[in-house]
Motif scaffolding. Structure first.
Motif, PDB file in Angstrom:
ATOM      1  N   ARG A   1       0.836  -1.203   0.000  1.00 23.30           N
ATOM      2  CA  ARG A   1       0.000   0.000   0.000  1.00 23.30           C
ATOM      3  C   ARG A   1       0.871   1.254   0.000  1.00 23.30           C
ATOM      4  O   ARG A   1       0.547   2.242  -0.679  1.00 23.30           O
ATOM      5  CB  ARG A   1      -0.920   0.002   1.210  1.00 23.30           C
ATOM      6  CG  ARG A   1      -1.832   1.215   1.285  1.00 23.30           C
ATOM      7  CD  ARG A   1      -2.847   1.084   2.394  1.00 23.30           C
ATOM      8  NE  ARG A   1      -3.758  -0.031   2.166  1.00 23.30           N
ATOM      9  CZ  ARG A   1      -4.723  -0.384   2.998  1.00 23.30           C
ATOM     10  NH1 ARG A   1      -4.900   0.289   4.120  1.00 23.30           N
ATOM     11  NH2 ARG A   1      -5.508  -1.408   2.726  1.00 23.30           N
ATOM     12  N   ALA A   2       1.969   1.212   0.751  1.00 24.08           N
ATOM     13  CA  ALA A   2       2.866   2.368   0.779  1.00 24.08           C
ATOM     14  C   ALA A   2       3.461   2.625  -0.601  1.00 24.08           C
ATOM     15  O   ALA A   2       3.561   3.782  -1.038  1.00 24.08           O
ATOM     16  CB  ALA A   2       3.971   2.148   1.806  1.00 24.08           C
ATOM     17  N   VAL A   3       3.858   1.559  -1.286  1.00 27.37           N
ATOM     18  CA  VAL A   3       4.407   1.707  -2.639  1.00 27.37           C
ATOM     19  C   VAL A   3       3.341   2.262  -3.587  1.00 27.37           C
ATOM     20  O   VAL A   3       3.619   3.150  -4.408  1.00 27.37           O
ATOM     21  CB  VAL A   3       4.945   0.360  -3.154  1.00 27.37           C
ATOM     22  CG1 VAL A   3       5.266   0.432  -4.650  1.00 27.37           C
ATOM     23  CG2 VAL A   3       6.187  -0.037  -2.374  1.00 27.37           C
ATOM     24  N   ALA A   4       2.104   1.759  -3.486  1.00 27.94           N
ATOM     25  CA  ALA A   4       1.029   2.242  -4.344  1.00 27.94           C
ATOM     26  C   ALA A   4       0.762   3.730  -4.118  1.00 27.94           C
ATOM     27  O   ALA A   4       0.548   4.490  -5.075  1.00 27.94           O
ATOM     28  CB  ALA A   4      -0.241   1.429  -4.091  1.00 27.94           C
ATOM     29  N   LEU A   5       0.779   4.155  -2.865  1.00 29.87           N
ATOM     30  CA  LEU A   5       0.573   5.574  -2.572  1.00 29.87           C
ATOM     31  C   LEU A   5       1.727   6.425  -3.102  1.00 29.87           C
ATOM     32  O   LEU A   5       1.520   7.545  -3.574  1.00 29.87           O
ATOM     33  CB  LEU A   5       0.412   5.780  -1.069  1.00 29.87           C
ATOM     34  CG  LEU A   5      -0.930   5.364  -0.470  1.00 29.87           C
ATOM     35  CD1 LEU A   5      -0.910   5.498   1.045  1.00 29.87           C
ATOM     36  CD2 LEU A   5      -2.055   6.219  -1.057  1.00 29.87           C
TER      37      LEU A   5
ATOM     38  N   LEU B   1       1.173   7.020  -6.667  1.00 29.58           N
ATOM     39  CA  LEU B   1       0.186   8.083  -6.814  1.00 29.58           C
ATOM     40  C   LEU B   1       0.827   9.456  -6.625  1.00 29.58           C
ATOM     41  O   LEU B   1       0.523  10.409  -7.360  1.00 29.58           O
ATOM     42  CB  LEU B   1      -0.947   7.887  -5.805  1.00 29.58           C
ATOM     43  CG  LEU B   1      -1.995   9.005  -5.739  1.00 29.58           C
ATOM     44  CD1 LEU B   1      -2.727   9.149  -7.077  1.00 29.58           C
ATOM     45  CD2 LEU B   1      -2.990   8.749  -4.617  1.00 29.58           C
ATOM     46  N   VAL B   2       1.721   9.569  -5.648  1.00 28.05           N
ATOM     47  CA  VAL B   2       2.436  10.830  -5.412  1.00 28.05           C
ATOM     48  C   VAL B   2       3.185  11.261  -6.666  1.00 28.05           C
ATOM     49  O   VAL B   2       3.107  12.415  -7.091  1.00 28.05           O
ATOM     50  CB  VAL B   2       3.409  10.677  -4.221  1.00 28.05           C
ATOM     51  CG1 VAL B   2       4.385  11.845  -4.170  1.00 28.05           C
ATOM     52  CG2 VAL B   2       2.631  10.601  -2.910  1.00 28.05           C
ATOM     53  N   THR B   3       3.916  10.326  -7.273  1.00 30.67           N
ATOM     54  CA  THR B   3       4.688  10.685  -8.467  1.00 30.67           C
ATOM     55  C   THR B   3       3.782  11.051  -9.635  1.00 30.67           C
ATOM     56  O   THR B   3       4.115  11.922 -10.441  1.00 30.67           O
ATOM     57  CB  THR B   3       5.618   9.529  -8.890  1.00 30.67           C
ATOM     58  OG1 THR B   3       4.833   8.378  -9.230  1.00 30.67           O
ATOM     59  CG2 THR B   3       6.563   9.167  -7.763  1.00 30.67           C
ATOM     60  N   LEU B   4       2.630  10.398  -9.724  1.00 31.68           N
ATOM     61  CA  LEU B   4       1.689  10.711 -10.789  1.00 31.68           C
ATOM     62  C   LEU B   4       1.170  12.145 -10.640  1.00 31.68           C
ATOM     63  O   LEU B   4       1.058  12.891 -11.627  1.00 31.68           O
ATOM     64  CB  LEU B   4       0.529   9.713 -10.772  1.00 31.68           C
ATOM     65  CG  LEU B   4      -0.511   9.851 -11.887  1.00 31.68           C
ATOM     66  CD1 LEU B   4       0.134   9.635 -13.249  1.00 31.68           C
ATOM     67  CD2 LEU B   4      -1.650   8.863 -11.683  1.00 31.68           C
ATOM     68  N   LEU B   5       0.859  12.543  -9.421  1.00 34.09           N
ATOM     69  CA  LEU B   5       0.398  13.910  -9.184  1.00 34.09           C
ATOM     70  C   LEU B   5       1.510  14.924  -9.434  1.00 34.09           C
ATOM     71  O   LEU B   5       1.283  15.983 -10.038  1.00 34.09           O
ATOM     72  CB  LEU B   5      -0.129  14.041  -7.754  1.00 34.09           C
ATOM     73  CG  LEU B   5      -1.403  13.252  -7.432  1.00 34.09           C
ATOM     74  CD1 LEU B   5      -1.741  13.362  -5.949  1.00 34.09           C
ATOM     75  CD2 LEU B   5      -2.575  13.736  -8.278  1.00 34.09           C
TER      76      LEU B   5
ATOM     77  N   LEU C   1      11.457   5.227  -6.187  1.00 34.80           N
ATOM     78  CA  LEU C   1      10.093   5.243  -6.719  1.00 34.80           C
ATOM     79  C   LEU C   1       9.754   6.598  -7.339  1.00 34.80           C
ATOM     80  O   LEU C   1       8.985   6.680  -8.305  1.00 34.80           O
ATOM     81  CB  LEU C   1       9.098   4.921  -5.605  1.00 34.80           C
ATOM     82  CG  LEU C   1       9.028   3.458  -5.174  1.00 34.80           C
ATOM     83  CD1 LEU C   1       8.251   3.326  -3.868  1.00 34.80           C
ATOM     84  CD2 LEU C   1       8.395   2.602  -6.255  1.00 34.80           C
ATOM     85  N   ALA C   2      10.340   7.664  -6.790  1.00 33.14           N
ATOM     86  CA  ALA C   2      10.067   9.005  -7.316  1.00 33.14           C
ATOM     87  C   ALA C   2      10.566   9.175  -8.743  1.00 33.14           C
ATOM     88  O   ALA C   2      10.158  10.114  -9.438  1.00 33.14           O
ATOM     89  CB  ALA C   2      10.699  10.065  -6.409  1.00 33.14           C
TER      90      ALA C   2
END
Length: 303
Positions: A5-9, A12-16, A243-244
């Motif tokens: 879940r942390a990786v998925a969030l 999402l952060v990078t997408l935004l 991940l970023a």
């Protein structure tokens, strides 16, 4: 929070984060420091509302008495907010994002030097492969005459980001002390807005520009930055920085599809290496987590 879940969030952060470049390309009149000022100002406004609702009156005492870590993190946020938007006015979206992707290497080094973190071999290999992709993109673009000034300004973003992640991890390392680092995001927005206000005057932004800049400040900055601070308690700093790198892939794709900035073959090849490194690293991490879980279950059952 589970690792998945942390990786998925974080994805999402990078997408935004990644929509900044393409949105900036659709501005009518606002340029350079005015873009930075309005984005930071709207970011600060959104954070005052969000953190005021979450923290109440304690928000303002947290700003004043937050301690050294909060203010160092705030300065880092301010540098990232400001340098990123200024760099976008000096060079292409792809070049800015490629330069920013140096963050995993810097973060891994800082975490090793200042926090004593030991990275697994898979993460070092992923950083090397991703770094190779970044170096390929950067070298080719520099040879094609891309703005070195824009790249130098953009370099301030991964440098400040690596320092910020190291500070966030250090602040959350002691479980007996709960350091509230969310106000640092607001400090960064306020510092960035105040620093660029004199340089942004006189304002030239149209109402259309203000709408887009409000979108950037509230959705592209406030929400993902608050999420990243929270995720710094769940994921190691080097993994967050790795991940970023998805922001590079997403951002180049948005600029291509939404603003007609077609990336060169070197950017596509380098971006592919970055994506391959990320997928491999996270797949191995998930596999190790599952194996550890199975081993723990077997031990509990006495197998």
């Amino acid at each position: 929070m589970t690792h998945r879940r942390a990786v998925a969030l974080m994805v999402l952060v990078t997408l935004l984060w990644s929509v900044a470049g393409v949105v900036t390309r659709h501005l009518d009149a606002a340029r350079s420091f005015e873009v930075t000022f309005w984005r930071s100002a709207f970011n600060a406004l959104a954070l005052v509302v969000a953190l005021g609702w979450l923290r109440g009156p304690a928000l303002w005492s947290g700003l004043v008495h937050g301690g050294r870590a909060v203010w160092i993190s705030g300065v880092c946020w301010a540098v990232m907010y400001t340098a990123f938007m200024v760099a976008l006015t000096l060079t292409s979206v792809a070049n800015v994002l490629v330069t920013m992707a140096l963050s995993p290497v810097l973060t891994a080094l800082f975490s090793r030097l200042f926090l004593g973190h030991v990275l697994p071999l898979r993460s070092w290999l992923a950083i090397v492969v991703a770094g190779g992709g970044i170096a390929w993109m950067f070298g080719t673009q520099a040879g094609e005459g891309a703005s070195l000034l824009g790249s130098l300004v953009a370099f301030a973003v991964p440098l400040a980001g690596a320092i910020n992640l190291t500070v966030l991890q250090h602040a959350g390392a002691d479980p007996t002390k709960t350091q509230d680092m969310l106000p640092a995001v607001l400090i960064g927005a306020l510092l960035s807005a105040c620093a660029t206000l004199p340089l942004a005057w006189p304002f030239e932004a149209s109402s259309h520009d203000l709408g887009l800049l409000a979108l950037l400040g509230m959705v592209q900055l406030a929400v993902p930055c608050l999420l990243m601070v929270r995720l710094s308690r769940e994921l190691p700093a080097p993994e967050i920085a790795l991940l970023a790198l998805l922001e590079v892939v997403f951002g180049v794709a948005w600029a291509w599809l939404g603003a007609g900035e077609q990336p060169s073959a070197s950017v596509l090849l380098g971006g592919g290496l970055v994506l391959l490194a990320l997928v491999a690293n996270e797949s191995l991490a998930l596999r190790q987590t599952r194996q550890a879980g199975c081993a723990l279950t077997a031990a509990q059952r006495g197998d």
